[in-house]
Write a protein that holds these residues in place. Sequence first.
Motif, PDB file in Angstrom:
ATOM      1  N   PRO A   1       0.779  -1.241   0.000  1.00 28.22           N
ATOM      2  CA  PRO A   1       0.000   0.000   0.000  1.00 28.22           C
ATOM      3  C   PRO A   1       0.812   1.294   0.000  1.00 28.22           C
ATOM      4  O   PRO A   1       0.288   2.337  -0.380  1.00 28.22           O
ATOM      5  N   ASP A   2       2.085   1.266   0.353  1.00 27.52           N
ATOM      6  CA  ASP A   2       2.870   2.498   0.413  1.00 27.52           C
ATOM      7  C   ASP A   2       3.609   2.828  -0.882  1.00 27.52           C
ATOM      8  O   ASP A   2       4.322   3.824  -0.951  1.00 27.52           O
ATOM      9  N   ILE A   3       3.434   1.999  -1.918  1.00 28.92           N
ATOM     10  CA  ILE A   3       4.113   2.276  -3.190  1.00 28.92           C
ATOM     11  C   ILE A   3       3.429   3.453  -3.885  1.00 28.92           C
ATOM     12  O   ILE A   3       2.211   3.480  -4.021  1.00 28.92           O
ATOM     13  N   GLN A   4       4.235   4.399  -4.346  1.00 31.78           N
ATOM     14  CA  GLN A   4       3.696   5.605  -4.967  1.00 31.78           C
ATOM     15  C   GLN A   4       3.484   5.424  -6.461  1.00 31.78           C
ATOM     16  O   GLN A   4       4.215   4.686  -7.124  1.00 31.78           O
ATOM     17  N   GLU A   5       2.505   6.134  -6.958  1.00 34.37           N
ATOM     18  CA  GLU A   5       2.179   6.156  -8.383  1.00 34.37           C
ATOM     19  C   GLU A   5       3.356   6.714  -9.166  1.00 34.37           C
ATOM     20  O   GLU A   5       3.970   7.704  -8.759  1.00 34.37           O
ATOM     21  N   GLY A   6       3.691   6.077 -10.303  1.00 39.58           N
ATOM     22  CA  GLY A   6       4.740   6.587 -11.181  1.00 39.58           C
ATOM     23  C   GLY A   6       4.181   7.597 -12.161  1.00 39.58           C
ATOM     24  O   GLY A   6       2.970   7.722 -12.312  1.00 39.58           O
ATOM     25  N   ASN A   7       5.045   8.288 -12.853  1.00 43.02           N
ATOM     26  CA  ASN A   7       4.586   9.258 -13.854  1.00 43.02           C
ATOM     27  C   ASN A   7       5.039   8.876 -15.255  1.00 43.02           C
ATOM     28  O   ASN A   7       5.054   9.700 -16.143  1.00 43.02           O
ATOM     29  N   ASN A   8       5.408   7.611 -15.459  1.00 48.22           N
ATOM     30  CA  ASN A   8       5.779   7.136 -16.775  1.00 48.22           C
ATOM     31  C   ASN A   8       4.503   6.754 -17.523  1.00 48.22           C
ATOM     32  O   ASN A   8       3.606   6.162 -16.945  1.00 48.22           O
ATOM     33  N   SER A   9       4.398   7.091 -18.780  1.00 49.07           N
ATOM     34  CA  SER A   9       3.206   6.763 -19.560  1.00 49.07           C
ATOM     35  C   SER A   9       3.608   6.531 -21.012  1.00 49.07           C
ATOM     36  O   SER A   9       4.723   6.848 -21.417  1.00 49.07           O
ATOM     37  N   PHE A  10       2.675   6.016 -21.789  1.00 48.56           N
ATOM     38  CA  PHE A  10       2.934   5.792 -23.211  1.00 48.56           C
ATOM     39  C   PHE A  10       3.269   7.113 -23.906  1.00 48.56           C
ATOM     40  O   PHE A  10       4.146   7.177 -24.746  1.00 48.56           O
ATOM     41  N   GLU A  11       2.563   8.170 -23.526  1.00 47.19           N
ATOM     42  CA  GLU A  11       2.744   9.468 -24.168  1.00 47.19           C
ATOM     43  C   GLU A  11       3.985  10.208 -23.653  1.00 47.19           C
ATOM     44  O   GLU A  11       4.618  10.938 -24.395  1.00 47.19           O
ATOM     45  N   ALA A  12       4.296  10.081 -22.368  1.00 42.02           N
ATOM     46  CA  ALA A  12       5.401  10.825 -21.756  1.00 42.02           C
ATOM     47  C   ALA A  12       6.354   9.839 -21.087  1.00 42.02           C
ATOM     48  O   ALA A  12       6.340   9.671 -19.880  1.00 42.02           O
ATOM     49  N   GLN A  13       7.174   9.203 -21.882  1.00 45.19           N
ATOM     50  CA  GLN A  13       8.036   8.142 -21.382  1.00 45.19           C
ATOM     51  C   GLN A  13       9.259   8.710 -20.673  1.00 45.19           C
ATOM     52  O   GLN A  13       9.734   9.795 -20.978  1.00 45.19           O
ATOM     53  N   LYS A  14       9.741   7.922 -19.703  1.00 44.27           N
ATOM     54  CA  LYS A  14      10.918   8.286 -18.912  1.00 44.27           C
ATOM     55  C   LYS A  14      11.953   7.176 -19.039  1.00 44.27           C
ATOM     56  O   LYS A  14      11.648   6.083 -19.521  1.00 44.27           O
ATOM     57  N   PHE A  15      13.165   7.405 -18.555  1.00 50.12           N
ATOM     58  CA  PHE A  15      14.196   6.373 -18.564  1.00 50.12           C
ATOM     59  C   PHE A  15      13.760   5.192 -17.709  1.00 50.12           C
ATOM     60  O   PHE A  15      13.026   5.343 -16.747  1.00 50.12           O
ATOM     61  N   GLY A  16      14.239   4.021 -18.054  1.00 54.17           N
ATOM     62  CA  GLY A  16      13.924   2.799 -17.309  1.00 54.17           C
ATOM     63  C   GLY A  16      13.165   1.825 -18.190  1.00 54.17           C
ATOM     64  O   GLY A  16      12.993   2.043 -19.394  1.00 54.17           O
ATOM     65  N   ILE A  17      12.722   0.758 -17.607  1.00 54.57           N
ATOM     66  CA  ILE A  17      11.969  -0.250 -18.363  1.00 54.57           C
ATOM     67  C   ILE A  17      10.690   0.390 -18.879  1.00 54.57           C
ATOM     68  O   ILE A  17       9.956   1.020 -18.122  1.00 54.57           O
ATOM     69  N   ILE A  18      10.410   0.223 -20.166  1.00 51.76           N
ATOM     70  CA  ILE A  18       9.269   0.911 -20.758  1.00 51.76           C
ATOM     71  C   ILE A  18       8.207  -0.031 -21.320  1.00 51.76           C
ATOM     72  O   ILE A  18       7.051   0.337 -21.400  1.00 51.76           O
ATOM     73  N   HIS A  19       8.579  -1.237 -21.727  1.00 45.87           N
ATOM     74  CA  HIS A  19       7.534  -2.141 -22.198  1.00 45.87           C
ATOM     75  C   HIS A  19       7.941  -3.593 -21.996  1.00 45.87           C
ATOM     76  O   HIS A  19       9.096  -3.900 -21.744  1.00 45.87           O
ATOM     77  N   LEU A  20       6.935  -4.440 -22.121  1.00 47.03           N
ATOM     78  CA  LEU A  20       7.100  -5.883 -22.051  1.00 47.03           C
ATOM     79  C   LEU A  20       6.563  -6.421 -23.375  1.00 47.03           C
ATOM     80  O   LEU A  20       5.489  -6.000 -23.810  1.00 47.03           O
ATOM     81  N   ALA A  21       7.299  -7.299 -24.039  1.00 47.53           N
ATOM     82  CA  ALA A  21       6.882  -7.820 -25.335  1.00 47.53           C
ATOM     83  C   ALA A  21       6.587  -9.312 -25.240  1.00 47.53           C
ATOM     84  O   ALA A  21       7.352 -10.064 -24.632  1.00 47.53           O
TER      85      ALA A  21
END
Length: 129
Positions: A58-78
């Motif tokens: 429950p203490d994990i915070q929402e991220g701000n990575n999205s399809f439209e506004a991508q950030k560094f790090g893992i971005i997709h799973l294929a």
Amino acid sequence: MKIEHVAFWVKDLEKMRSFYEKYFGAISNEKYRNPVKNFESYFLSFENGSRLEIMTRPDIQEGNNSFEAQKFGIIHLAFSTGSKEKVDELTEILRNDGYKVAGEPRTSGDGYYESVILDPENNIIEIIK
């Protein structure tokens, strides 16, 4: 050397488990619970031996990575389906079931036949040939 598993923090553990079981053939283990850390998880296993760990706390915070506004790090799973027809079929099933198709089936510049969908928590999933 091989990638053994990838992990996602998720909000709705049961919904996410059901999604990957229904559409991608995942087999889930029994839920792991650690009451001291208020942590729960599943390992989802796939036919080729790879696994996806989905976890919640429950203490994990929402991220701000999205399809439209991508950030560094893992971005997709294929996920590889084995054929263009199966890419098209699974994409349509997901669309008809109300999931967002973020990228229509196509041949990408690097030669993959793929579509892009968003899972129930907006993680980017590529469905490839």
